[in-house]
Design an enzyme around this catalytic site. Structure first.
Site, short mmCIF file in Angstrom:
data_model
loop_
_atom_site.label_atom_id
_atom_site.label_comp_id
_atom_site.label_asym_id
_atom_site.label_seq_id
_atom_site.Cartn_x
_atom_site.Cartn_y
_atom_site.Cartn_z
CB THR A 121 -0.90 0.00 1.24
OG1 THR A 121 -1.66 -1.22 1.21
CG2 THR A 121 -1.85 1.19 1.26
CG PHE A 150 -8.58 -5.02 -1.87
CD1 PHE A 150 -8.65 -3.65 -1.66
CD2 PHE A 150 -8.34 -5.47 -3.16
CE1 PHE A 150 -8.48 -2.75 -2.71
CE2 PHE A 150 -8.17 -4.59 -4.22
CZ PHE A 150 -8.24 -3.22 -3.99
CG ASN A 212 -8.33 -0.41 4.22
OD1 ASN A 212 -9.20 -1.27 4.06
ND2 ASN A 212 -7.08 -0.72 4.46
CG LEU A 254 -24.08 -0.46 10.23
CD1 LEU A 254 -23.36 0.74 9.66
CD2 LEU A 254 -25.34 -0.75 9.42
CB ALA A 256 -21.81 0.75 17.53
N GLY A 261 -8.93 -0.73 14.60
CA GLY A 261 -7.50 -0.66 14.87
C GLY A 261 -6.80 -1.52 13.85
CB CYS A 264 -4.67 -2.29 7.18
SG CYS A 264 -3.46 -3.40 6.50
CE LYS A 267 0.50 0.73 6.60
NZ LYS A 267 1.17 1.01 5.36
NE ARG A 334 0.67 -5.05 12.55
CZ ARG A 334 0.66 -5.19 11.23
NH1 ARG A 334 1.39 -4.42 10.47
NH2 ARG A 334 -0.12 -6.11 10.66
C1 UDX Z 1 -8.52 -4.12 6.63
C2 UDX Z 1 -9.42 -4.22 5.38
O1 UDX Z 1 -10.66 -4.80 5.73
C3 UDX Z 1 -8.72 -5.02 4.29
O2 UDX Z 1 -9.50 -5.04 3.12
C4 UDX Z 1 -7.36 -4.40 4.00
O3 UDX Z 1 -6.65 -5.14 3.04
C5 UDX Z 1 -6.54 -4.32 5.27
O4 UDX Z 1 -7.26 -3.57 6.26
P1 UDX Z 1 -7.93 -5.72 8.67
O5 UDX Z 1 -6.89 -4.76 9.09
O6 UDX Z 1 -7.58 -7.18 8.68
O7 UDX Z 1 -8.38 -5.43 7.15
O8 UDX Z 1 -9.18 -5.48 9.63
P2 UDX Z 1 -10.77 -5.36 9.42
O9 UDX Z 1 -11.40 -6.68 9.40
O10 UDX Z 1 -11.08 -4.43 8.33
O11 UDX Z 1 -11.15 -4.69 10.82
C6 UDX Z 1 -10.56 -3.45 11.20
C7 UDX Z 1 -11.00 -3.02 12.56
O12 UDX Z 1 -12.33 -2.57 12.53
C8 UDX Z 1 -10.92 -4.07 13.66
O13 UDX Z 1 -10.32 -3.47 14.80
C9 UDX Z 1 -12.38 -4.43 13.93
O14 UDX Z 1 -12.60 -4.88 15.24
C10 UDX Z 1 -13.06 -3.10 13.63
N1 UDX Z 1 -14.48 -3.21 13.23
C11 UDX Z 1 -14.82 -3.89 12.12
C12 UDX Z 1 -15.46 -2.57 13.97
O15 UDX Z 1 -15.17 -1.92 14.98
N2 UDX Z 1 -16.76 -2.66 13.57
C13 UDX Z 1 -17.13 -3.34 12.47
O16 UDX Z 1 -18.32 -3.37 12.16
C14 UDX Z 1 -16.13 -3.98 11.71
#
Ligand code: UDX
Length: 456
Positions: A121, A150, A212, A254, A256, A261, A264, A267, A334
């Site tokens: 990225t 992704f 993202n 969706l 809450a 965190g 990805c 950042k 992280r």
């Molecule tokens: C993300 C993107 O989804 C992915 O497409 C990209 O390539 C890398 O970044 P990832 O970092 O693995 O993937 O995490 P993701 O599943 O997206 O969740 C991110 C954060 O959002 C987590 O801390 C999760 O707990 C939080 N989250 C997710 C919520 O708080 N509410 C939600 O409804 C969904």
């Protein structure tokens, strides 16, 4: 299959990509500057946990080798760049030096027709700069394409083998040839229904961060609504269920709670904001800033609830934190919202004990001050309040009665809206979750079907 492929950078992205390519039948060489990692992989040791990776690795072992010497890549036809692009502490700068080092290091060993494919990225404009740098170093055009990834942690293998879409950014003088090579490599994915999109370098680079940024916005949107629910007595879980039924909105991302965190989303959001600022795209800057603020507030909301439950003072209180990973099914800590809350509680004088099914070793390295327990009942012993902060399925299956026997006070804060409040209240627990009413009028959500459970 005849193509020999190299993958530079053996982190979550690169290693899973390399192993999956070998699984699909390609001969693959994985390279990393971390000798310890390379040595471990040679002995069959994976450097991190990712569901299903061990099995695919075992099945593909004879088609994949690992090295730290670039010369070992000389007979490869395609070179994927999957090295890290860390962000400066203030999120202003993205360090693309590893991408440039990895790509330029290949130059003396590149076959004349080799294709270099960036997957890291990167800020918009990087591929064009790299293309120029490669041309200068090689004294001729080096074929370069950009194909962002992704994949979600915890679902990396699935997402690599079955992505929703594959995007190619092209910009060289032989775009169709580049597309043909990539089509050959990703043929197994296309045969399983993955969609393909061919765009220019800049669009490919932006697709990743924009995707993202959108996901982050969706999470912060529902957390902003949770604020309103908290003040007005409405139930954000029921509300999300209702609005998600509109196919245009959908239930995923969706949920809450404690917010996002990981390595990805935060950042990429910061990077997107920095580039928007640089290009003077003010609306994007304002929006992303708000998204970030809401996400930060979600963490302090949980601390506020804890303070509220402990009569405004955490000094000397025993707090049990359930969850250290930034999300379930990973040992990655992280930018973990859970550990951030644990850290704040510790700073406020609480005695914090953290439990996680998988991430304790990593959490210990990041926050050595906190106490850790591998057994959940031991972790909860003597707790004045229990905080549920990572939505591991294990925590949904906890028996409130058994847990209730070891704690000092039956008080639980559900930072992920993943527990069944009725069940905890019935066992005599005071249950609190930001944006959910205090009274026993909870919407009985099927937590197993919650969007994050399938989406993350
Ligand atoms: C993300 C993107 O989804 C992915 O497409 C990209 O390539 C890398 O970044 P990832 O970092 O693995 O993937 O995490 P993701 O599943 O997206 O969740 C991110 C954060 O959002 C987590 O801390 C999760 O707990 C939080 N989250 C997710 C919520 O708080 N509410 C939600 O409804 C969904």
């Amino acid at each position: 299959m005849s193509r020999r492929i190299s993958v530079s950078g053996l982190g979550y992205l690169g290693l899973v990509h390399a192993i999956c390519l070998a699984h699909e039948g390609f001969e693959v060489v994985g390279i990393d500057i971390d000798r310890h990692r390379v040595d471990g992989l040679r002995k069959g040791r994976l450097p991190f946990f990712e569901p299903g990776l061990e099995e695919v690795f075992r099945a593909a072992r004879r088609r994949i080798t690992f090295t730290h010497r670039v010369a070992d890549l000389a007979d490869c036809d395609v070179h994927f760049l999957c090295v890290g692009t860390p962000q400066s502490a203030d999120g202003r700068e993205t360090d693309t030096s590893h991408v440039f080092d990895a790509a330029l290091g290949l130059v003396p060993y590149l076959k004349p027709d080799a294709l270099v494919v960036g997957k890291s990225t990167v800020p918009v404009g990087t591929a064009a700069l790299l293309s120029t740098a490669l041309r200068q170093a090689a004294g001729r055009e080096v074929r370069l394409a950009w194909s962002p990834e992704f994949v979600r942690q915890g679902r990396c293998v699935h997402d690599t083998l079955n992505p929703d879409r594959i995007v190619y950014g092209t910009g060289g003088s032989r775009p169709q040839d580049d597309v043909d090579v990539l089509d050959e490599i990703f043929a197994p994915q296309y045969s399983r229904g993955t969609q393909r999109l061919v765009v220019d370098y800049a669009t490919a680079e932006l697709v990743k961060v924009a995707a993202n940024a959108f996901l982050a916005t969706k999470i912060s949107f529902i957390n902003a609504v949770a604020e309103l629910c908290e003040q007005s007595g409405a139930d954000v879980v029921a509300l999300a269920e209702a609005i998600g039924m509109d196919a245009r909105i959908g239930h995923q991302f969706l949920s809450a709670g404690l917010g996002f965190g990981g390595g990805c989303l935060p950042k990429d959001l910061a990077g997107f904001q920095a580039r928007a600022e640089e290009y003077g795209a003010e609306p994007a800057v304002t929006m992303m800033r708000a998204v970030e603020q809401v996400n930060g507030k979600a963490r302090t909301n949980v601390v506020e609830l804890a303070l509220d439950m402990c009569d405004g003072d955490l000094m000397g209180k025993n707090i049990t934190v359930l969850g250290a990973a930034f999300k379930p099914h990973t040992d990655d800590v992280r930018e973990s919202p859970a550990l951030d809350v644990a850290r704040i509680c510790d700073a406020l004088g609480a005695r914090v004990t953290v439990h996680d099914p998988l991430a304790i070793d990593n959490a210990k390295k990041a926050h050595p001050r906190l106490r850790y327990e591998r057994d959940v009942l031991r972790a909860a012993r003597g707790a004045d309040v229990v905080l549920h902060l990572t939505e591991w399925p294990d925590y949904r299956e906890l028996d409130p009665e058994s847990l209730g026997r070891v704690v000092r006070r039956r008080r639980i804060i559900d930072g992920r809206h993943g527990l069944k409040p009725e069940q905890w209240s019935r066992a005599g627990w005071s249950y609190r979750a930001w944006g959910r009413p205090l009274a026993s009028t909870f919407f009985d959500v099927d937590v197993d079907a919650q969007a994050w459970a399938v989406g993350g």
